[in-house]
Write an enzyme that holds these catalytic residues in place. Sequence first.
Site, PDB file in Angstrom:
ATOM      1  N   CYS A 191      -1.759  -0.130   3.124  1.00 23.28           N
ATOM      2  CA  CYS A 191      -1.998   1.136   3.821  1.00 23.28           C
ATOM      3  C   CYS A 191      -0.652   1.830   3.959  1.00 23.28           C
ATOM      4  O   CYS A 191       0.386   1.189   3.904  1.00 23.28           O
ATOM      5  CB  CYS A 191      -2.599   0.910   5.198  1.00 23.28           C
ATOM      6  SG  CYS A 191      -3.234   2.447   5.951  1.00 23.28           S
TER       7      CYS A 191
ATOM      8  N   CYS B 295       0.067   3.731   6.689  1.00 23.16           N
ATOM      9  CA  CYS B 295       0.300   4.183   8.072  1.00 23.16           C
ATOM     10  C   CYS B 295       1.592   3.637   8.685  1.00 23.16           C
ATOM     11  O   CYS B 295       2.187   4.273   9.538  1.00 23.16           O
ATOM     12  CB  CYS B 295      -0.901   3.883   8.961  1.00 23.16           C
ATOM     13  SG  CYS B 295      -1.238   2.136   9.211  1.00 23.16           S
TER      14      CYS B 295
ATOM     15  N   LYS C  81     -14.742  -0.492   7.838  1.00 26.03           N
ATOM     16  CA  LYS C  81     -13.707  -0.452   8.871  1.00 26.03           C
ATOM     17  C   LYS C  81     -14.022   0.682   9.832  1.00 26.03           C
ATOM     18  O   LYS C  81     -14.102   1.840   9.431  1.00 26.03           O
ATOM     19  CB  LYS C  81     -12.335  -0.243   8.241  1.00 26.03           C
ATOM     20  CG  LYS C  81     -11.222  -0.135   9.279  1.00 26.03           C
ATOM     21  CD  LYS C  81      -9.851  -0.150   8.650  1.00 26.03           C
ATOM     22  CE  LYS C  81      -8.783   0.017   9.710  1.00 26.03           C
ATOM     23  NZ  LYS C  81      -7.433  -0.049   9.149  1.00 26.03           N
TER      24      LYS C  81
ATOM     25  N   ARG D 111      -1.395  -1.466  16.901  1.00 25.20           N
ATOM     26  CA  ARG D 111      -0.587  -0.264  16.638  1.00 25.20           C
ATOM     27  C   ARG D 111       0.759  -0.369  17.327  1.00 25.20           C
ATOM     28  O   ARG D 111       1.749   0.131  16.823  1.00 25.20           O
ATOM     29  CB  ARG D 111      -1.347   0.977  17.068  1.00 25.20           C
ATOM     30  CG  ARG D 111      -2.518   1.188  16.114  1.00 25.20           C
ATOM     31  CD  ARG D 111      -3.278   2.442  16.380  1.00 25.20           C
ATOM     32  NE  ARG D 111      -4.492   2.423  15.555  1.00 25.20           N
ATOM     33  CZ  ARG D 111      -5.506   3.238  15.714  1.00 25.20           C
ATOM     34  NH1 ARG D 111      -5.462   4.160  16.650  1.00 25.20           N
ATOM     35  NH2 ARG D 111      -6.550   3.149  14.930  1.00 25.20           N
TER      36      ARG D 111
ATOM     37  N   ARG E 232      -8.089   8.559  13.837  1.00 23.85           N
ATOM     38  CA  ARG E 232      -8.467   8.110  12.498  1.00 23.85           C
ATOM     39  C   ARG E 232      -9.951   8.343  12.194  1.00 23.85           C
ATOM     40  O   ARG E 232     -10.516   7.762  11.276  1.00 23.85           O
ATOM     41  CB  ARG E 232      -8.158   6.613  12.357  1.00 23.85           C
ATOM     42  CG  ARG E 232      -6.713   6.217  12.658  1.00 23.85           C
ATOM     43  CD  ARG E 232      -6.237   5.150  11.711  1.00 23.85           C
ATOM     44  NE  ARG E 232      -5.066   4.392  12.111  1.00 23.85           N
ATOM     45  CZ  ARG E 232      -3.812   4.838  12.104  1.00 23.85           C
ATOM     46  NH1 ARG E 232      -3.559   6.095  11.775  1.00 23.85           N
ATOM     47  NH2 ARG E 232      -2.813   4.043  12.445  1.00 23.85           N
TER      48      ARG E 232
ATOM     49  N   GLU F 251     -20.914   1.791   2.351  1.00 24.31           N
ATOM     50  CA  GLU F 251     -19.484   1.613   2.046  1.00 24.31           C
ATOM     51  C   GLU F 251     -19.249   0.309   1.282  1.00 24.31           C
ATOM     52  O   GLU F 251     -18.470   0.248   0.330  1.00 24.31           O
ATOM     53  CB  GLU F 251     -18.652   1.574   3.343  1.00 24.31           C
ATOM     54  CG  GLU F 251     -18.396   2.927   3.983  1.00 24.31           C
ATOM     55  CD  GLU F 251     -17.269   3.697   3.291  1.00 24.31           C
ATOM     56  OE1 GLU F 251     -16.784   3.236   2.237  1.00 24.31           O
ATOM     57  OE2 GLU F 251     -16.892   4.765   3.794  1.00 24.31           O
TER      58      GLU F 251
ATOM     59  N   LYS G 104     -14.674  -4.900   9.955  1.00 18.17           N
ATOM     60  CA  LYS G 104     -13.587  -4.861  10.936  1.00 18.17           C
ATOM     61  C   LYS G 104     -13.838  -3.770  11.941  1.00 18.17           C
ATOM     62  O   LYS G 104     -14.143  -2.645  11.524  1.00 18.17           O
ATOM     63  CB  LYS G 104     -12.279  -4.587  10.193  1.00 18.17           C
ATOM     64  CG  LYS G 104     -11.085  -4.452  11.095  1.00 18.17           C
ATOM     65  CD  LYS G 104      -9.892  -4.007  10.306  1.00 18.17           C
ATOM     66  CE  LYS G 104      -8.770  -3.748  11.295  1.00 18.17           C
ATOM     67  NZ  LYS G 104      -7.677  -3.045  10.716  1.00 18.17           N
TER      68      LYS G 104
ATOM     69  N   SER H 122      -6.791  -7.297  16.806  1.00 19.45           N
ATOM     70  CA  SER H 122      -5.818  -7.432  17.893  1.00 19.45           C
ATOM     71  C   SER H 122      -6.436  -7.277  19.277  1.00 19.45           C
ATOM     72  O   SER H 122      -6.109  -8.035  20.190  1.00 19.45           O
ATOM     73  CB  SER H 122      -4.697  -6.420  17.690  1.00 19.45           C
ATOM     74  OG  SER H 122      -5.199  -5.093  17.663  1.00 19.45           O
TER      75      SER H 122
ATOM     76  N   TYR I  43      -5.535 -13.822  14.518  1.00 13.13           N
ATOM     77  CA  TYR I  43      -4.239 -14.188  15.107  1.00 13.13           C
ATOM     78  C   TYR I  43      -4.302 -15.584  15.713  1.00 13.13           C
ATOM     79  O   TYR I  43      -3.288 -16.138  16.104  1.00 13.13           O
ATOM     80  CB  TYR I  43      -3.830 -13.139  16.154  1.00 13.13           C
ATOM     81  CG  TYR I  43      -3.799 -11.745  15.554  1.00 13.13           C
ATOM     82  CD1 TYR I  43      -2.753 -11.374  14.706  1.00 13.13           C
ATOM     83  CD2 TYR I  43      -4.836 -10.842  15.749  1.00 13.13           C
ATOM     84  CE1 TYR I  43      -2.741 -10.135  14.101  1.00 13.13           C
ATOM     85  CE2 TYR I  43      -4.834  -9.598  15.147  1.00 13.13           C
ATOM     86  CZ  TYR I  43      -3.792  -9.252  14.318  1.00 13.13           C
ATOM     87  OH  TYR I  43      -3.785  -8.036  13.699  1.00 13.13           O
TER      88      TYR I  43
HETATM   89  C1  PBG Z   1      -3.664  -0.325   9.048  1.00 18.63           C
HETATM   90  C2  PBG Z   1      -4.364  -1.398   9.787  1.00 18.63           C
HETATM   91  C3  PBG Z   1      -4.776  -1.425  11.125  1.00 18.63           C
HETATM   92  C4  PBG Z   1      -5.248  -2.715  11.352  1.00 18.63           C
HETATM   93  C5  PBG Z   1      -5.155  -3.412  10.166  1.00 18.63           C
HETATM   94  N1  PBG Z   1      -4.621  -2.580   9.197  1.00 18.63           N
HETATM   95  C6  PBG Z   1      -4.681  -0.401  12.188  1.00 18.63           C
HETATM   96  C7  PBG Z   1      -5.461   0.823  12.131  1.00 18.63           C
HETATM   97  O1  PBG Z   1      -6.300   1.041  11.263  1.00 18.63           O
HETATM   98  O2  PBG Z   1      -5.231   1.660  13.011  1.00 18.63           O
HETATM   99  C8  PBG Z   1      -5.739  -3.261  12.671  1.00 18.63           C
HETATM  100  C9  PBG Z   1      -5.575  -4.737  12.869  1.00 18.63           C
HETATM  101  C10 PBG Z   1      -5.766  -5.222  14.268  1.00 18.63           C
HETATM  102  O3  PBG Z   1      -6.065  -4.448  15.214  1.00 18.63           O
HETATM  103  O4  PBG Z   1      -5.604  -6.429  14.475  1.00 18.63           O
HETATM  104  N2  PBG Z   1      -4.404   0.735   8.612  1.00 18.63           N
END
Ligand code: PBG
Length: 340
Positions: free
Chosen positions: A122, A124, A204, A214, A226, A242, A257, A283, A322
């Site tokens: 990604c 970002c 996602k 983040r 997003r 998707e 996810k 997370s 994690y």
């Molecule tokens: C990047 C990405 C994100 C996560 C994984 N890859 C953040 C987002 O989309 O804002 C989130 C992983 C997590 O919260 O553990 N695009």
Amino acid sequence: MSFPATRMRRLRATPAVRSLAREGRVHPQDLVAPLFVVEGRSVRREIKSLPGQHHLSVDRLAAEAAGLFRLGVPAVLLFGIPADKDKTPDARRAWAPDGVVQRGLRELGRRVPGLLLMTDLCVCEYTDHGHCGILEDGAGRKSQPAIANDPTLEALARIAVSHSEAGAQWVAPSDMMDGRVAAIRRALDEAGHSGVGILSYAAKFASAFYGPFREAAHSAPSFGDRRSHQMDPANAREALREMQLDLDEGADMLMVKPGLPYLDVIRQARDRFDAPIAAYNVSGEYAMAHAAAERGWGDLAALRDESLTSLKRAGADVIITYWARSFAEDWRRRGGLDGR
Ligand code: PBG
């Protein structure tokens, strides 16, 4: 037959019979451990929003990954966190041969043979605005970003090739642009990397459960959110569309996810598709359990085991979590038994 001939409690009477009646188990070999790679030397700094997880410099990465591998965890998922000064509108640092992920991959390839190396794909973490794509010309800083889909595909394809050149065996696009799986597959094949797999973040959702990540990845968008590309939390049928698209474009594994708030989507995906299904225990799911345990409102290991078991029961073959290390450590301590 019903009560009193049928007494369900017979199946729960002792640990031994519960063990036989148990319908599924989580094993360390089901897990993928996310790791955060940063610039610098000798860095192993705990991430405040993710207790027990660390920012690791390239020289500290192999020890962490080797520890996981020895515990039976077969794969890691690398996230790169570049220096703030290297963030640009076009995310070019993401495909630099000397970027943190690329150097980390070479180090792991040398020092932890056998470990499966996956990378999150990604932009970002690499854009100065924190969005998952290249912004339209003159888009300004409106309340919502205008992400240019097709130019972003070019960036993603470059990153995929750069990661695979550095030794990534699997890439996991997490951007949610349309057509990215096909673009990445084509670029990898043209570069001679047809053996590199694609784990698509196919379903996602635009989730509040990414908050702690983040902070960990320094990837919060500087304006807007997003929702123009990640999915609406209400939409399960759209998630299946998707996933079908990503399979058609050449994805090898499909991800849902977050995990726990979307168990129904995992189940439907498992029933509909024959490709391996991965769930990302994100997370916020991890941080929430930690916060509750800290207040004495739950036992952390029990919250962990129930979370992972739920993902497995819903149909996940692979769980990105994690908790990989702590689960694998406890599993080993118990000699591979469930402890329930
Ligand atoms: C990047 C990405 C994100 C996560 C994984 N890859 C953040 C987002 O989309 O804002 C989130 C992983 C997590 O919260 O553990 N695009």
